[in-house]
Design an enzyme around this catalytic site. Structure first.
Site, PDB file in Angstrom:
ATOM      1  N   TYR A  51       4.384  10.975   6.538  1.00 46.73           N
ATOM      2  CA  TYR A  51       5.168  10.648   5.348  1.00 46.73           C
ATOM      3  C   TYR A  51       6.459  11.467   5.340  1.00 46.73           C
ATOM      4  O   TYR A  51       6.536  12.574   4.807  1.00 46.73           O
ATOM      5  CB  TYR A  51       4.365  10.924   4.079  1.00 46.73           C
ATOM      6  CG  TYR A  51       2.979  10.298   4.071  1.00 46.73           C
ATOM      7  CD1 TYR A  51       2.672   9.197   4.878  1.00 46.73           C
ATOM      8  CD2 TYR A  51       1.971  10.800   3.264  1.00 46.73           C
ATOM      9  CE1 TYR A  51       1.410   8.625   4.874  1.00 46.73           C
ATOM     10  CE2 TYR A  51       0.706  10.228   3.246  1.00 46.73           C
ATOM     11  CZ  TYR A  51       0.428   9.152   4.059  1.00 46.73           C
ATOM     12  OH  TYR A  51      -0.828   8.599   4.058  1.00 46.73           O
ATOM     13  N   PRO A 198      -6.694   1.536  -2.250  1.00 46.38           N
ATOM     14  CA  PRO A 198      -7.919   1.303  -3.012  1.00 46.38           C
ATOM     15  C   PRO A 198      -7.824   0.218  -4.079  1.00 46.38           C
ATOM     16  O   PRO A 198      -8.862  -0.199  -4.604  1.00 46.38           O
ATOM     17  CB  PRO A 198      -8.162   2.665  -3.677  1.00 46.38           C
ATOM     18  CG  PRO A 198      -6.788   3.228  -3.876  1.00 46.38           C
ATOM     19  CD  PRO A 198      -6.015   2.780  -2.662  1.00 46.38           C
ATOM     20  N   THR A 203      -5.647  -6.295  -7.405  1.00 48.46           N
ATOM     21  CA  THR A 203      -4.677  -6.404  -8.488  1.00 48.46           C
ATOM     22  C   THR A 203      -3.651  -7.504  -8.269  1.00 48.46           C
ATOM     23  O   THR A 203      -2.915  -7.847  -9.187  1.00 48.46           O
ATOM     24  CB  THR A 203      -3.941  -5.063  -8.668  1.00 48.46           C
ATOM     25  OG1 THR A 203      -3.369  -4.680  -7.411  1.00 48.46           O
ATOM     26  CG2 THR A 203      -4.899  -3.984  -9.117  1.00 48.46           C
TER      27      THR A 203
END
Length: 272
Positions: A51, A198, A203
């Protein structure tokens, strides 16, 4: 709580991967999100050398150092750019792992990494050599606990034959259950399971059952997806990430949801 070695951490973690820091305004916003996560009781934060080439680790240190005693920051090594400006690739060579661990110690401003995870297994290097290197660094006091990521049941067993494994970080969610066998193996062995990604695709799916159960619980689909994970196994520790405090608070609140047997049955039959 979930045990990672001799330490207990809260059931809801935070994934720092998405935090931006390119501008002063973005950096200040990201620092505020991280600090709010700890205020809300989050005790595990996940980052990685990947990252930003360590920039994300530095961001967490800027936000939180000196760290609260109960806080566990986990980072990952084993990916590296193949050259200046080139793509990142899996790289489990011992010299690379040692270099990245030493760099993480500096960037996170610690003498020991409480949880160091192998980001990916390098198929070009024997697994025993990769984990043997991390074991040597653990024995030297630079690492407390070792984890692996994106492994199969067979690879987990092979890893455990080399060194104690404290965590597994695989992609897993309510609608993405490819690694059910790995989670079951972790539960049997008392190994923490940190699902990455997760929440999606639950969604984003246009699923009437998900929306219906969420409405019955007075929750959002995101909260339902996280609650399902927490209900799935006592070793699960989700690490949802966000760039917004409101979304962070929504995620943390999901830990207070309780699924009934009927809810669980309706959700367990869903597939992507």
């Amino acid at each position: 709580m979930v045990a990672i070695g001799a330490r207990d951490v809260g059931r809801m973690g935070f994934g720092a991967m998405r935090l931006p820091a390119d501008t002063d305004a973005e950096r200040e916003s990201s620092l505020a999100v991280v600090r709010r996560a700890v205020e809300l009781g989050v005790t595990l934060l996940d980052t990685a050398y990947l990252y930003g080439g360590g920039a994300n680790e530095e961001l967490l240190a800027e936000a939180l150092h000196p760290y609260p005693e109960e806080l566990l920051i986990t980072t990952k090594v084993g990916l590296a750019p193949s050259g200046p400006g080139e793509e990142w690739k899996i790289d489990g060579r011992p010299e690379i792992l040692r270099e990245q661990v030493d760099g993480a110690l500096v960037r996170l401003r610690v003498d020991r990494l409480e949880l160091l995870q192998l980001h990916r297994i390098d198929p070009e290097i024997p697994l025993a050599e990769q984990l043997g290197t991390l074991r040597e660094l653990r024995d030297a006091g630079k690492i407390a606990h070792i984890g692996v990521s994106e492994v199969t049941v067979e690879q987990l067993a092979e890893a455990r034959a080399v060194v104690d494994i404290a965590s597994v970080q695989n992609r897993y969610s309510m609608l993405d259950r490819e690694h059910d066998p790995v989670l079951d193996a972790c539960e049997a062995a008392g190994i923490a399971f940190l699902p990455w990604r997760p929440v999606a695709p639950a969604t984003t799916a246009d699923d009437k059952e998900i929306r219906a159960v969420a409405a019955e619980l007075g929750a959002t689909p995101t909260q339902l997806a996280l609650a399902w994970l927490l209900d799935r196994s006592p070793v699960v520790l989700p690490i949802p990430g966000t760039t917004r405090i409101a979304h962070l608070e929504e995620n943390v609140a999901a830990a207070g949801l309780r699924l009934t047997d009927a809810h669980r049955d309706r959700l367990d039959h869903l597939t992507a």
